[in-house]
Design a protein around this motif. Structure first.
Motif, PDB file in Angstrom:
ATOM      1  N   TYR A 137     -10.534   0.140   6.322  1.00  0.00           N
ATOM      2  CA  TYR A 137     -10.914  -1.150   5.747  1.00  0.00           C
ATOM      3  C   TYR A 137      -9.728  -2.131   5.681  1.00  0.00           C
ATOM      4  N   SER A 138      -8.533  -1.698   6.080  1.00  0.00           N
ATOM      5  CA  SER A 138      -7.314  -2.487   5.882  1.00  0.00           C
ATOM      6  C   SER A 138      -6.859  -3.181   7.155  1.00  0.00           C
ATOM      7  N   THR A 139      -6.008  -4.198   6.983  1.00  0.00           N
ATOM      8  CA  THR A 139      -5.320  -4.875   8.076  1.00  0.00           C
ATOM      9  C   THR A 139      -3.820  -4.664   7.870  1.00  0.00           C
ATOM     10  N   PRO A 140      -2.990  -4.959   8.879  1.00  0.00           N
ATOM     11  CA  PRO A 140      -1.535  -4.809   8.688  1.00  0.00           C
ATOM     12  C   PRO A 140      -0.994  -5.621   7.515  1.00  0.00           C
ATOM     13  N   GLN A 141      -1.677  -6.696   7.140  1.00  0.00           N
ATOM     14  CA  GLN A 141      -1.182  -7.536   6.051  1.00  0.00           C
ATOM     15  C   GLN A 141      -1.498  -6.958   4.668  1.00  0.00           C
ATOM     16  N   ASN A 142      -2.492  -6.073   4.574  1.00  0.00           N
ATOM     17  CA  ASN A 142      -2.836  -5.562   3.245  1.00  0.00           C
ATOM     18  C   ASN A 142      -2.856  -4.030   3.174  1.00  0.00           C
ATOM     19  N   GLN A 143      -2.226  -3.381   4.146  1.00  0.00           N
ATOM     20  CA  GLN A 143      -2.171  -1.918   4.099  1.00  0.00           C
ATOM     21  C   GLN A 143      -1.450  -1.427   2.853  1.00  0.00           C
ATOM     22  N   GLY A 144      -0.354  -2.106   2.498  1.00  0.00           N
ATOM     23  CA  GLY A 144       0.383  -1.706   1.309  1.00  0.00           C
ATOM     24  C   GLY A 144      -0.432  -1.935   0.047  1.00  0.00           C
ATOM     25  N   PHE A 145      -1.099  -3.104  -0.052  1.00  0.00           N
ATOM     26  CA  PHE A 145      -1.915  -3.394  -1.235  1.00  0.00           C
ATOM     27  C   PHE A 145      -3.048  -2.397  -1.382  1.00  0.00           C
ATOM     28  N   ASN A 146      -3.780  -2.151  -0.300  1.00  0.00           N
ATOM     29  CA  ASN A 146      -4.929  -1.249  -0.380  1.00  0.00           C
ATOM     30  C   ASN A 146      -4.494   0.193  -0.628  1.00  0.00           C
ATOM     31  N   SER A 147      -3.390   0.594   0.000  1.00  0.00           N
ATOM     32  CA  SER A 147      -2.883   1.950  -0.244  1.00  0.00           C
ATOM     33  C   SER A 147      -2.437   2.112  -1.691  1.00  0.00           C
ATOM     34  N   SER A 148      -1.773   1.082  -2.214  1.00  0.00           N
ATOM     35  CA  SER A 148      -1.347   1.160  -3.612  1.00  0.00           C
ATOM     36  C   SER A 148      -2.557   1.116  -4.535  1.00  0.00           C
ATOM     37  N   ALA A 149      -3.591   0.331  -4.185  1.00  0.00           N
ATOM     38  CA  ALA A 149      -4.799   0.268  -5.010  1.00  0.00           C
ATOM     39  C   ALA A 149      -5.470   1.637  -5.086  1.00  0.00           C
ATOM     40  N   LEU A 150      -5.528   2.335  -3.963  1.00  0.00           N
ATOM     41  CA  LEU A 150      -6.129   3.666  -3.953  1.00  0.00           C
ATOM     42  C   LEU A 150      -5.340   4.610  -4.843  1.00  0.00           C
ATOM     43  N   SER A 151      -4.031   4.581  -4.727  1.00  0.00           N
ATOM     44  CA  SER A 151      -3.198   5.461  -5.535  1.00  0.00           C
ATOM     45  C   SER A 151      -3.189   5.042  -6.999  1.00  0.00           C
ATOM     46  N   ILE A 152      -3.270   3.732  -7.266  1.00  0.00           N
ATOM     47  CA  ILE A 152      -3.344   3.256  -8.646  1.00  0.00           C
ATOM     48  C   ILE A 152      -4.620   3.762  -9.302  1.00  0.00           C
ATOM     49  N   SER A 153      -5.730   3.642  -8.592  1.00  0.00           N
ATOM     50  CA  SER A 153      -6.989   4.153  -9.127  1.00  0.00           C
ATOM     51  C   SER A 153      -6.891   5.643  -9.412  1.00  0.00           C
ATOM     52  N   ASP A 154      -6.262   6.349  -8.497  1.00  0.00           N
ATOM     53  CA  ASP A 154      -6.022   7.785  -8.645  1.00  0.00           C
ATOM     54  C   ASP A 154      -5.248   8.063  -9.934  1.00  0.00           C
ATOM     55  N   SER A 155      -4.126   7.379 -10.111  1.00  0.00           N
ATOM     56  CA  SER A 155      -3.264   7.644 -11.254  1.00  0.00           C
ATOM     57  C   SER A 155      -3.855   7.146 -12.569  1.00  0.00           C
ATOM     58  N   VAL A 156      -4.459   5.948 -12.550  1.00  0.00           N
ATOM     59  CA  VAL A 156      -5.056   5.430 -13.782  1.00  0.00           C
ATOM     60  C   VAL A 156      -6.218   6.312 -14.222  1.00  0.00           C
ATOM     61  N   GLY A 157      -7.027   6.721 -13.255  1.00  0.00           N
ATOM     62  CA  GLY A 157      -8.135   7.617 -13.590  1.00  0.00           C
ATOM     63  C   GLY A 157      -7.636   8.922 -14.178  1.00  0.00           C
ATOM     64  N   SER A 158      -6.612   9.489 -13.558  1.00  0.00           N
ATOM     65  CA  SER A 158      -6.060  10.760 -14.040  1.00  0.00           C
ATOM     66  C   SER A 158      -5.393  10.599 -15.399  1.00  0.00           C
ATOM     67  N   ALA A 159      -4.538   9.568 -15.534  1.00  0.00           N
ATOM     68  CA  ALA A 159      -3.821   9.369 -16.799  1.00  0.00           C
ATOM     69  C   ALA A 159      -4.780   9.115 -17.952  1.00  0.00           C
ATOM     70  N   THR A 160      -5.787   8.276 -17.704  1.00  0.00           N
ATOM     71  CA  THR A 160      -6.747   7.961 -18.767  1.00  0.00           C
ATOM     72  C   THR A 160      -7.553   9.184 -19.164  1.00  0.00           C
ATOM     73  N   SER A 161      -8.032   9.936 -18.173  1.00  0.00           N
ATOM     74  CA  SER A 161      -8.835  11.119 -18.491  1.00  0.00           C
ATOM     75  C   SER A 161      -7.993  12.191 -19.186  1.00  0.00           C
ATOM     76  N   ILE A 162      -6.744  12.364 -18.747  1.00  0.00           N
ATOM     77  CA  ILE A 162      -5.869  13.337 -19.412  1.00  0.00           C
ATOM     78  C   ILE A 162      -5.640  12.935 -20.865  1.00  0.00           C
ATOM     79  N   ALA A 163      -5.426  11.635 -21.095  1.00  0.00           N
ATOM     80  CA  ALA A 163      -5.217  11.161 -22.463  1.00  0.00           C
ATOM     81  C   ALA A 163      -6.456  11.388 -23.321  1.00  0.00           C
ATOM     82  N   VAL A 164      -7.629  11.027 -22.789  1.00  0.00           N
ATOM     83  CA  VAL A 164      -8.876  11.206 -23.549  1.00  0.00           C
ATOM     84  C   VAL A 164      -9.137  12.682 -23.805  1.00  0.00           C
ATOM     85  N   MET A 165      -8.947  13.512 -22.776  1.00  0.00           N
ATOM     86  CA  MET A 165      -9.139  14.944 -22.958  1.00  0.00           C
ATOM     87  C   MET A 165      -8.145  15.518 -23.967  1.00  0.00           C
TER      88      MET A 165
END
Length: 454
Positions: free
Chosen positions: A383-411
């Motif tokens: 879904y990415s272009t050379p201009q937004n590969q970094g943004f989209n890759s970071s968005a995927l990893s951010i979602s990964d980390s925020v989801g994990s951090a939030t769930s770990i905190a709630v648990m």
């Protein structure tokens, strides 16, 4: 990208082999460290009298990784991934050294926070390296190789970490990985520094506002993790933290991510939900085996082995047959397997079933994640272009980390609130099962981005 790279038919051909080996080695060591810390943290917590900081030792790393992801994503879009990867690896190693030498649990948590900056940045930089070095037809196989890099850690990582903690000292779990990471980075850096990895049209989007949002997300996640220590103000802190995380994360993600918009937004949202389900629950699997069944750290570590092996096998199948299976089927099969695994763990904890039930059942979680995790990464790059590969890759990893951090905190809050009862472990795994079911919503809206066929 050069014509030589375009004609390449294998990630192991001469044009790619050293990048492949170096990148896979870095993933291997990150996997080794992740599995090892999950195994030995109960021992570390006991040794440093840090039970109150148990959850934040995990969620804190994930929280600060968001800052690293945003910074490295923007940096990579502007000037290529080489320098961002170099700095990220340096922070990762520094954090490991601080944690390995920590005299108290507070200092260890500080080391884990520094390590998180490097971990997040390293992940995004490696994704951009894949996008810039390998032709699209090889992306699926590269990410399958990344997943397969968990095979050896899954075989020896938990067991070795437990043995090191039991017979030497848990500090070597951190310090040993730090030394090996330096060697692995030297392998990949030699090749990358000679490659033209800059994009012809670098991004000029301002980084300041996004970095401020990343810091806000990290602070919100840390506050959420510490809410249980605030007594009567805990509820207020939890509500405020969730609001801060939700609003600060929005600019860091593709539009309509939080409403499960079709295509890339659902890809990113699903990643966060399944990461929260698995990684939030997984830190309690060895804890359950040690606390309720009397396992030693060495044998408790083996409880994660079956899942990691199943992950690697399923990732390889996805790399070979993912296009034939289809994105929707992968999402449905993967979430069902993850939900079944977390419910089997909840049943084991609630009724003290034989430990083989949770160990065997957790393999289903690994299989489900092995199908979904690399597929979502492939879709993100498609879904990415050379201009937004970094943004989209970071968005995927951010979602990964925020989801994990939030769930770990709630648990962690649920587990602490139910301390002294028999409901703590079951509650954690039921929350994980609910997140797995919720992931079906974006999972049915992944769409297709004309992802390349190997």
């Amino acid at each position: 990208m050069s014509s030589e790279a375009t004609r390449a038919s294998s990630i192991w051909d001469p044009a790619h082999i050293w990048v492949t080996i170096g990148a896979v080695a870095l993933i291997f060591l990150a996997a080794m460290q992740s599995l090892a810390v999950t195994t030995v943290m109960p021992v570390v917590s006991d040794d440093l009298d840090g039970a109150a900081l148990y959850a934040i030792a995990f969620s804190g790393t994930l929280a600060t990784s968001v800052i690293g992801m945003v910074a490295v994503g923007a940096w990579s879009d502007r000037s290529g991934p080489v320098w961002p990867l170099t700095v990220s690896v340096g922070l990762f190693v520094a954090g490991l050294v601080v944690a390995g030498l920590a005299p108290t649990m507070d200092v260890l948590v500080v080391g884990r926070l520094v390590q998180g900056l490097g971990t997040g940045g390293q992940t995004v930089a490696l994704y951009v390296v894949v996008a810039r070095v390998f032709p699209p037809a090889l992306h699926g196989r590269v990410f399958a190789a990344f997943s397969a890099a968990w095979v050896v850690p899954s075989l020896i990582g938990p067991f070795l970490a437990g043995a090191v903690a039991e017979y030497l000292h848990w500090r070597w779990v951190f310090l040993g990985v730090a030394a090996l990471t330096v060697v692995a980075f030297a392998m990949v850096a030699t090749r990358l520094w000679g490659m033209p990895l800059e994009t012809q049209h670098p991004s000029s989007d301002p980084i300041g506002p996004r970095l401020a949002c990343a810091v806000a997300v990290a602070v919100g996640a840390l506050a959420l993790s510490l809410a249980g220590e605030l007594g009567q103000f805990a509820g207020l802190v939890v509500a405020a933290s969730v609001l801060v995380i939700t609003f600060a994360a929005r600019p860091l993600l593709p539009r309509r991510t939080l409403t499960a918009g079709r295509g890339l937004p659902s890809v990113v949202l699903m990643r966060g939900l399944i990461a929260g389900s698995l990684f939030g629950a997984e830190i309690y699997v060895p804890y359950l085996l040690i606390d309720e069944y009397g396992f030693s750290p060495t044998w408790a570590g083996l409880g994660l082995t079956a899942a990691a092996l199943a992950w690697a096998v399923a990732a390889d199948l996805q790399g070979r047959f993912g296009d034939r299976i289809g994105n929707t089927r992968i999402a449905v099969i993967g979430t069902v397997l993850l939900c079944a695994a977390t419910l089997s763990a909840a049943a084991t904890a609630a009724w003290l079933l034989p430990p083989a039930v949770v160990i065997g059942g957790w393999a289903l979680a690994g299989a489900g994640m092995g199908l979904m995790y690399p597929r979502l990464t492939v879709l993100t790059l498609a879904y990415s272009t050379p201009q937004n590969q970094g943004f989209n890759s970071s968005a995927l990893s951010i979602s990964d980390s925020v989801g994990s951090a939030t769930s770990i905190a709630v648990m962690g809050l649920a587990f602490t609130a139910l301390a002294g009862t028999d409901a703590g472990f079951p509650a954690v795994f039921v929350i994980a099962a609910a997140l797995a079911l919720l992931a079906l919503v974006p999972g049915l809206r992944l769409g297709h981005a004309h992802e390349a066929r190997p």
